[in-house]
Design a protein around this motif. Structure first.
Motif, mmCIF file in Angstrom:
data_model
loop_
_atom_site.group_PDB
_atom_site.id
_atom_site.type_symbol
_atom_site.label_atom_id
_atom_site.label_comp_id
_atom_site.label_asym_id
_atom_site.label_seq_id
_atom_site.Cartn_x
_atom_site.Cartn_y
_atom_site.Cartn_z
ATOM 1 N N GLN A 1 3.976 6.398 -8.971
ATOM 2 C CA GLN A 1 3.532 7.473 -9.855
ATOM 3 C C GLN A 1 3.121 6.890 -11.199
ATOM 4 N N ASN A 2 1.927 7.209 -11.636
ATOM 5 C CA ASN A 2 1.446 6.782 -12.962
ATOM 6 C C ASN A 2 1.571 5.281 -13.183
ATOM 7 N N GLY A 3 1.236 4.503 -12.154
ATOM 8 C CA GLY A 3 1.218 3.052 -12.298
ATOM 9 C C GLY A 3 2.555 2.359 -12.201
ATOM 10 N N ALA A 4 3.594 3.055 -11.709
ATOM 11 C CA ALA A 4 4.918 2.440 -11.580
ATOM 12 C C ALA A 4 5.702 3.144 -10.472
ATOM 13 N N TRP A 5 6.725 2.462 -9.993
ATOM 14 C CA TRP A 5 7.603 3.077 -8.990
ATOM 15 C C TRP A 5 8.592 4.020 -9.665
ATOM 16 N N GLU B 1 -3.872 0.165 -2.757
ATOM 17 C CA GLU B 1 -3.106 -1.052 -3.026
ATOM 18 C C GLU B 1 -2.333 -0.922 -4.336
ATOM 19 N N VAL B 2 -1.084 -1.383 -4.303
ATOM 20 C CA VAL B 2 -0.224 -1.422 -5.482
ATOM 21 C C VAL B 2 0.295 -2.851 -5.637
ATOM 22 N N PRO B 3 0.765 -3.247 -6.823
ATOM 23 C CA PRO B 3 1.124 -4.647 -7.054
ATOM 24 C C PRO B 3 2.428 -5.120 -6.408
ATOM 25 N N SER B 4 3.280 -4.191 -5.985
ATOM 26 C CA SER B 4 4.574 -4.605 -5.422
ATOM 27 C C SER B 4 5.103 -3.543 -4.472
ATOM 28 N N ALA B 5 6.115 -3.934 -3.712
ATOM 29 C CA ALA B 5 6.811 -2.990 -2.831
ATOM 30 C C ALA B 5 7.919 -2.305 -3.632
ATOM 31 N N PRO B 6 8.342 -1.109 -3.210
ATOM 32 C CA PRO B 6 9.453 -0.440 -3.910
ATOM 33 C C PRO B 6 10.785 -1.137 -3.595
ATOM 34 N N LEU B 7 11.765 -0.908 -4.427
ATOM 35 C CA LEU B 7 13.112 -1.424 -4.174
ATOM 36 C C LEU B 7 13.836 -0.571 -3.143
ATOM 37 N N ASP B 8 13.430 0.693 -3.040
ATOM 38 C CA ASP B 8 14.119 1.686 -2.217
ATOM 39 C C ASP B 8 13.068 2.581 -1.574
ATOM 40 N N PHE C 1 0.813 -1.216 0.000
ATOM 41 C CA PHE C 1 0.000 0.000 0.000
ATOM 42 C C PHE C 1 0.844 1.262 0.000
ATOM 43 N N VAL C 2 0.289 2.273 -0.682
ATOM 44 C CA VAL C 2 0.875 3.612 -0.683
ATOM 45 C C VAL C 2 -0.170 4.587 -0.161
ATOM 46 N N ASP C 3 0.286 5.780 0.258
ATOM 47 C CA ASP C 3 -0.664 6.819 0.651
ATOM 48 C C ASP C 3 -1.081 7.608 -0.592
ATOM 49 N N LEU C 4 -1.882 8.635 -0.415
ATOM 50 C CA LEU C 4 -2.395 9.403 -1.552
ATOM 51 C C LEU C 4 -1.301 10.149 -2.317
ATOM 52 N N ASN C 5 -0.122 10.321 -1.695
ATOM 53 C CA ASN C 5 0.999 10.991 -2.356
ATOM 54 C C ASN C 5 1.947 10.006 -3.035
ATOM 55 N N GLY C 6 1.620 8.707 -2.980
ATOM 56 C CA GLY C 6 2.474 7.704 -3.613
ATOM 57 C C GLY C 6 3.589 7.191 -2.734
ATOM 58 N N ASN C 7 3.617 7.574 -1.456
ATOM 59 C CA ASN C 7 4.640 7.100 -0.531
ATOM 60 C C ASN C 7 4.273 5.712 -0.028
ATOM 61 N N PHE C 8 5.221 4.812 0.015
ATOM 62 C CA PHE C 8 4.971 3.443 0.481
ATOM 63 C C PHE C 8 4.597 3.459 1.949
ATOM 64 N N ILE C 9 3.464 2.840 2.281
ATOM 65 C CA ILE C 9 3.014 2.733 3.673
ATOM 66 C C ILE C 9 3.543 1.444 4.283
ATOM 67 N N GLY C 10 3.438 0.357 3.520
ATOM 68 C CA GLY C 10 3.918 -0.913 4.032
ATOM 69 C C GLY C 10 3.221 -2.094 3.407
ATOM 70 N N THR C 11 3.570 -3.264 3.939
ATOM 71 C CA THR C 11 2.997 -4.528 3.498
ATOM 72 C C THR C 11 2.045 -4.995 4.581
ATOM 73 N N PHE C 12 0.846 -5.370 4.184
ATOM 74 C CA PHE C 12 -0.174 -5.771 5.146
ATOM 75 C C PHE C 12 -0.804 -7.081 4.716
ATOM 76 N N MET C 13 -1.311 -7.804 5.684
ATOM 77 C CA MET C 13 -2.021 -9.053 5.437
ATOM 78 C C MET C 13 -3.506 -8.794 5.643
ATOM 79 N N GLY C 14 -4.264 -8.754 4.571
ATOM 80 C CA GLY C 14 -5.708 -8.646 4.685
ATOM 81 C C GLY C 14 -6.265 -7.258 4.884
ATOM 82 N N THR C 15 -5.915 -6.574 5.951
ATOM 83 C CA THR C 15 -6.511 -5.291 6.298
ATOM 84 C C THR C 15 -5.917 -4.161 5.466
#
Length: 130
Positions: free
Chosen positions: A40-44, A27-34, A6-20
């Motif tokens: 942004q625009n469907g990609a990191w 929701e985004v398809p993957s975590a960032p590398l860094d 998950f990311v926030d409304l500004n595109g910052n990674f919030i974290g990885t969550f199970m279920g909730t």
């Protein structure tokens, strides 16, 4: 349950969550590398390591090429409240021989000059060739 990213409304990674789903999370398809990357625009965005340091010369010429005078940076630093942060910023600006893109001074002064992260990234990339 599967991990969800998950990311926030500004595109910052919030974290990885199970279920909730975290409040305000998208929701985004993957975590960032860094941790510096933004969704942004469907990609990191590019990780910070893709922004090599600039020399003081490159940074100042990059400002000028974008119609920003180095004196404007000095003025923004001088407008900061007196204290350690202002003195540190002054020393960084006046005496650093190189600048890191993710250094807090870059973001702080950039925002004070009305620049968002995308504009700073574009300026940084262009200044690498100076």
């Amino acid at each position: 349950m599967d991990e969800k990213f998950f990311v926030d409304l500004n595109g910052n990674f919030i974290g990885t969550f199970m279920g909730t789903v975290p409040e305000g999370g998208l929701e985004v398809p993957s975590a960032p590398l860094d941790a510096s990357q933004k969704w942004q625009n469907g990609a990191w965005s590019a990780p910070a390591e893709f922004f090599p340091p600039l020399t003081a010369r490159q940074l100042r010429l990059g400002l000028i090429n974008n119609s920003l005078a180095p004196a404007q940076v000095t003025a923004e630093i001088e407008a900061m409240p007196d204290g350690v942060a202002k003195e540190t910023a002054r020393i960084e600006w006046e005496y650093a021989t190189s600048f890191e893109r993710m250094h807090p001074l870059i973001g702080t002064v950039g925002a004070a000059l009305g620049l968002d992260d995308d504009q700073i990234d574009a300026m940084w990339t262009a200044a690498l060739s100076l």
